[in-house]
Design a protein around this motif. Structure first.
Motif, PDB file in Angstrom:
ATOM      1  N   PHE A   1       4.134  -8.075   5.211  1.00 33.87           N
ATOM      2  CA  PHE A   1       4.001  -6.858   4.415  1.00 33.87           C
ATOM      3  C   PHE A   1       2.841  -5.996   4.907  1.00 33.87           C
ATOM      4  CE2 PHE A   1       6.545  -9.558   1.706  1.00 33.87           C
ATOM      5  CZ  PHE A   1       7.480  -8.671   1.214  1.00 33.87           C
ATOM      6  N   MET A   2       1.806  -6.674   5.360  1.00 32.23           N
ATOM      7  CA  MET A   2       0.619  -5.954   5.826  1.00 32.23           C
ATOM      8  C   MET A   2       0.945  -5.090   7.043  1.00 32.23           C
ATOM      9  SD  MET A   2      -2.896  -7.980   6.251  1.00 32.23           S
ATOM     10  CE  MET A   2      -4.220  -7.287   7.195  1.00 32.23           C
ATOM     11  N   ALA A   3       1.841  -5.593   7.889  1.00 35.53           N
ATOM     12  CA  ALA A   3       2.163  -4.885   9.129  1.00 35.53           C
ATOM     13  C   ALA A   3       2.706  -3.493   8.857  1.00 35.53           C
ATOM     14  CB  ALA A   3       3.174  -5.694   9.932  1.00 35.53           C
TER      15      ALA A   3
ATOM     16  N   PHE B   1       2.079  -1.706   5.949  1.00 41.97           N
ATOM     17  CA  PHE B   1       1.369  -1.041   4.854  1.00 41.97           C
ATOM     18  C   PHE B   1       0.359  -0.052   5.433  1.00 41.97           C
ATOM     19  CE2 PHE B   1      -1.958  -1.496   1.341  1.00 41.97           C
ATOM     20  CZ  PHE B   1      -1.358  -0.507   0.583  1.00 41.97           C
TER      21      PHE B   1
END
Lengths: 431, 256
Positions: B177-179, B181
């Motif tokens: 998910f961080m990739a 965001f």
């Protein structure tokens, strides 16, 4: 009756505690943060109103390079753009085209050339919401296209990060293109080089005055390393220090009235303070105990850092000008030199020798938390902080030639300032 | 004499017993209705009040997947489980507490399964609380740029979570998910405590079944960035086997 009430109460309690729970699916709460990543940014080619000459290419390439060098953005490859010639006004283009390519923001530009004037409009959009975040106009002559582009890039950076940029700053550096070593001034991105010296000799270690009006440097033009100061406005040059032995390592005090220098008049090289206007010696700061060179002021003018061999190999020391006491700042490595304070005054960048060559490091003023900026990328020397302290510029031989490179202070994002050009050393960031 | 003396006493118990049965059924129906209404009203995947309570809580449904906290004596590998006394056929759980057969009053509901459920639930909560505490620590460390958590998890060092497998899975999901965001830095710097939570339902293979904004930040740009990040993920690694269920809900909290 009492028994009935007790039984009902017992039933209620039992039911509420032990009754089977509904089927529970496993649930996880996971925290996600941006992680300091660069923002994916699209900068489509400028839209033209009427005929626009080569200014368009200059503006587009300069804008892209500025934003890429800032380290804040991941520039999306224009080859991936779906929209090729969209308009710039809100509602005149498809946001979905930009979502598909992964852009978080778009910087659209529009150029108008009329009556010898170049007008540049820049619009910044949030791709997630479609909101226009900023819209600004800059004007100048077509010859000032690069300056207009820097202003546009600054507007984009400010709109998306809230930070001010260094796109309008200048850098002094030593170049050897002519076969000699001359001092040049250039825009931060390596463009617009102008010679400060043209004496066909060796000119080294440029230093800016705080107001950017004067530059001091060391020159061998009289066969001895002497210090000179040039008024960049008038072009007038005067001698600052020309005593026997070396005269080098000039650093203007934050108020511009004094200059810390290195002299070897009495044998070992030591650090002195002279008056900026006259060169008159005001104070000798170090004596004996090996050479003391490369002084640099703290932003508040109360401390000096310098390289010294007083403890054996070259190490970084910090001198309190009030008490006259010096303390050692670096304890790792056997050869650390060329220290320089960051604008906040809480860290010092320097060059350290390691097995992989010379590299840039930073260390806290308490001597702790030393961090590498470069690693295994050739020899990296001559660190200089950006005015806002978020970047470092330095020389690097990582491509087999001496180039100037720019890095975020943490070393995470690095890019060349003089790509493909050789013989560039000692960059010094000006105001 | 004694026998006849007991009869009135037994008769006196019938009324409370009947009341208890009626009460029990009534309350159960009432609670069921409440749950149904709550479920209908809930609509989205997560109840806003539930989500904070399940922070990093993992609820393995099939007890046979539970790790080593069984109440039975472990069976040596390669040997068959003792045959006597004959265990009950495993219906819901093979980890249920085995209660000695006690004489039951005629007509009294059999509470042993419920008791076993309660005990099992307590054990499970303890296990999950341990895991949650450890993963909570990992979570905090992961946001610290100076953290050495990754190493600790990988090497099983002193800082490793109680269940490194779970911590590692959480880290992989987080990275997914961080990739994607990318909130605007201006929004983030102006709102240091901003956060948005997106509920993501996944199946046991990690395929994303649905997503919905669970708790918006109130900032349209930030919420859009969170939703884009969630939309970009179509699959995550399946949860570790011992925690795996037919369906899971991930509450992805996008914060700083």
């Amino acid at each position: 009756m009492r028994r009935i009430v007790l039984a009902l109460a017992a039933t209620l309690v039992f039911t509420s505690v032990v009754a089977p729970q509904p089927a529970e699916a496993a649930s996880f709460l996971i925290n996600v943060n941006p992680g300091g990543k660069e923002l994916p940014l699209a900068t489509p080619a400028p839209m033209h109103v009427g005929e626009v000459g080569e200014s368009s290419d200059i503006i587009w390439s300069t804008l892209q390079r500025d934003l890429e060098m800032s380290g804040y953005f991941t520039m999306i490859d224009p080859a991936a753009y779906i929209e090729k010639n969209g308009d710039v006004e809100p509602g005149s283009f498809q946001l979905s085209d930009w979502r598909v390519v992964g852009a978080a923001a778009i910087a659209k530009t529009r150029l108008t050339e009329t009556d010898g004037q170049l007008i540049g409009d820049v619009f910044v959009y949030d791709v997630g919401t479609g909101d226009k975040i900023a819209g600004k106009r800059f004007t100048g002559t077509p010859q000032e296209a690069r300056r207009i582009a820097h202003k546009m890039a600054d507007a984009v950076l400010n709109a998306l990060t809230g930070q001010s940029s260094f796109f309008g700053t200048r850098v002094a550096a030593v170049g050897s293109k002519s076969g000699n070593k001359e001092v040049y001034v250039m825009d931060f991105d390596g463009h617009g080089k102008r010679a400060v010296t043209r004496n066909g000799s060796i000119n080294l270690s440029p230093a800016w005055s705080p107001d950017g009006q004067h530059m001091a440097w060391t020159s061998y033009k009289r066969n001895n390393p002497d210090l000179y100061v040039k008024n960049l406005g008038t072009g007038q040059t005067r001698t600052l220090s020309a005593r026997e032995g070396i005269n080098t390592g000039a650093a203007f005090s934050p108020d511009g009235t004094k200059v810390a220098i290195t002299r070897s008049t009495d044998g070992d090289a030591d650090v002195y303070i002279v008056e900026a206007k006259t060169g008159k010696q005001l104070q000798r700061l170090t004596t004996g105990g090996g050479i003391d060179v490369s002084p640099a002021w703290s932003p508040d003018g109360t401390q000096l850092v310098f390289s010294s061999e007083r403890s054996g190999g070259s190490q970084i020391f910090m001198l309190d000008l009030g008490s006259g006491k010096a303390r050692r700042l670096t304890h790792h490595g056997d050869f650390n030199f060329d220290p320089v304070f960051n604008p906040a005054g809480d860290r010092v960048a320097f060059v350290g020798r390691s097995d992989s060559g010379f590299n840039i490091f930073t260390v806290g003023v308490d001597g702790k938390s030393m961090r590498p900026v470069t690693q295994d990328q050739g020899d990296n020397e001559d660190p200089s902080w950006s005015p806002d302290g978020r970047y470092l510029m330095f020389s690097s031989t990582r491509n087999g030639r001496s180039e100037i490179w720019l890095s975020t202070a943490d070393g995470r994002h690095q890019s060349p300032v003089t790509p493909g050009e050789s013989g560039w050393t000692q960059p010094t960031w000006g105001p | 004499m004694q026998r006849s003396a007991l009869i009135p006493e037994r008769q006196s118990l019938i009324l409370p017993f009947m009341a208890a049965v009626v009460g029990h059924v009534g309350v159960a129906l009432f609670l069921g209705l409440l749950m149904l209404l709550a479920g209908l009203r809930r609509g989205p995947i997560l109840d806003p009040n539930d989500i904070m309570e399940v922070s990093m809580v993992v609820l393995p449904k099939t007890e046979s997947r539970m790790p080593e906290r069984a109440t039975r004596a472990p069976v040596p590998s390669g040997e068959e489980a003792p045959t006597a006394p004959q265990p009950k056929p495993p219906v819901e759980s093979d980890l249920a507490v085995v209660q000695p057969d006690a004489p039951k009053a005629e007509g009294t509901p059999d509470q042993s399964d419920r008791r076993a459920d309660l005990m099992r639930d307590l054990r499970r909560k303890q296990l999950l609380a341990d895991a949650a505490a450890e993963i909570g620590a990992v979570d905090r460390e992961a946001s610290d740029p100076d953290s050495t958590t990754d190493q600790a998890v990988n090497t099983g060092g002193a800082g490793a979570a109680a269940d490194p497998e779970l911590a590692l899975w959480v880290q992989k999901v987080r990275e997914k998910f961080m990739a994607n965001f990318h909130p605007l830095p201006t929004i983030v710097s102006a709102n240091p405590n901003i956060e948005a939570t997106v509920a993501v339902r996944i199946d046991e293979a990690g395929n994303v079944l649905s997503r919905s904004m669970h708790k918006a930040s109130g900032n349209p740009s930030y919420d859009a960035a969170a939703e884009r990040a969630a939309d970009a993920v179509t699959q995550v690694p399946p949860p570790p086997e011992k925690y795996r269920d037919t369906e899971h809900t991930l509450a992805i909290r996008f914060s700083q």
